[in-house]
Design a protein around this motif. Structure first.
Motif, PDB file in Angstrom:
ATOM      1  N   SER A   1       0.824  -1.201   0.000  1.00  0.00           N
ATOM      2  CA  SER A   1       0.000   0.000   0.000  1.00  0.00           C
ATOM      3  C   SER A   1       0.857   1.248   0.000  1.00  0.00           C
ATOM      4  CB  SER A   1      -0.914  -0.001   1.230  1.00  0.00           C
ATOM      5  OG  SER A   1      -0.127   0.095   2.405  1.00  0.00           O
ATOM      6  N   GLY A   2       2.152   1.082   0.162  1.00  0.00           N
ATOM      7  CA  GLY A   2       3.038   2.227   0.230  1.00  0.00           C
ATOM      8  C   GLY A   2       3.248   2.706   1.649  1.00  0.00           C
TER       9      GLY A   2
ATOM     10  N   ALA B   1       7.630   5.589   1.005  1.00  0.00           N
ATOM     11  CA  ALA B   1       6.456   6.221   0.415  1.00  0.00           C
ATOM     12  C   ALA B   1       6.600   7.742   0.389  1.00  0.00           C
ATOM     13  CB  ALA B   1       5.205   5.824   1.183  1.00  0.00           C
ATOM     14  N   ARG B   2       7.242   8.318   1.394  1.00  0.00           N
ATOM     15  CA  ARG B   2       7.445   9.776   1.440  1.00  0.00           C
ATOM     16  C   ARG B   2       8.511  10.226   0.447  1.00  0.00           C
ATOM     17  NH1 ARG B   2       3.722  12.946   3.997  1.00  0.00           N
ATOM     18  NH2 ARG B   2       2.980  11.856   5.813  1.00  0.00           N
TER      19      ARG B   2
ATOM     20  N   GLN C   1       3.416  10.186  -8.861  1.00  0.00           N
ATOM     21  CA  GLN C   1       3.326   9.698 -10.243  1.00  0.00           C
ATOM     22  C   GLN C   1       4.237   8.487 -10.453  1.00  0.00           C
ATOM     23  OE1 GLN C   1       1.051  10.343 -12.043  1.00  0.00           O
ATOM     24  NE2 GLN C   1       0.390  12.442 -11.753  1.00  0.00           N
ATOM     25  N   THR C   2       5.407   8.518  -9.840  1.00  0.00           N
ATOM     26  CA  THR C   2       6.326   7.388  -9.942  1.00  0.00           C
ATOM     27  C   THR C   2       5.732   6.169  -9.263  1.00  0.00           C
ATOM     28  OG1 THR C   2       8.199   8.904  -9.919  1.00  0.00           O
ATOM     29  CG2 THR C   2       8.667   6.593  -9.420  1.00  0.00           C
TER      30      THR C   2
ATOM     31  N   GLU D   1       1.146   0.346 -11.477  1.00  0.00           N
ATOM     32  CA  GLU D   1       0.564  -0.087 -12.746  1.00  0.00           C
ATOM     33  C   GLU D   1       1.394  -1.194 -13.386  1.00  0.00           C
ATOM     34  OE1 GLU D   1       0.176   3.563 -14.922  1.00  0.00           O
ATOM     35  OE2 GLU D   1      -1.797   3.984 -14.067  1.00  0.00           O
ATOM     36  N   ARG D   2       2.719  -1.073 -13.324  1.00  0.00           N
ATOM     37  CA  ARG D   2       3.596  -2.124 -13.862  1.00  0.00           C
ATOM     38  C   ARG D   2       3.409  -3.423 -13.081  1.00  0.00           C
ATOM     39  NH1 ARG D   2       7.227   2.183 -14.085  1.00  0.00           N
ATOM     40  NH2 ARG D   2       8.185   1.511 -12.134  1.00  0.00           N
TER      41      ARG D   2
END
Length: 97
Positions: free
Chosen positions: A13-14, A25-26, A31-32, A38-39
């Motif tokens: 979940s990050g 995550a921070r 966008q990255t 997505e990958r």
């Protein structure tokens, strides 16, 4: 050990679980992170599709073996179910439903 061809990572979940909110995550641009997820999602979809195809091959092989054991091996005709028929339909046909 994971079967070959499957992604070995886990979906995250990050969140790193810390209360301070620091961590990977921070440090990552949203966008990255979205592109990374997505990958990973595409890799998982590809693995699921590959497993589905392998399952269909196994079912077809099993059906052929059953037919051979019962002595009912006959040449395929145009009325036979195509190889790309759904797994559920083939199983239902096998059980005579």
């Amino acid at each position: 050990m994971a079967p070959t061809g499957f992604p070995t990572g886990t979906v995250s979940s990050g969140r790193d679980g810390s209360a301070t909110g620091s961590g990977p995550a921070r440090d990552t641009d949203p966008q990255t992170r979205i592109a990374e997820l997505e990958r990973e999602n595409e890799a998982l979809r590809a693995a699921v599709e590959e497993q589905r195809r392998e399952n269909e091959r196994i079912v077809e092989r099993y059906e052929r073996l059953l037919d051979e054991c019962e002595g009912e091996v006959a040449p395929q005709t145009e009325t036979d179910t195509p190889a790309d028929a759904g797994l559920v339909a083939r199983i239902a046909r096998f059980f005579g439903a």
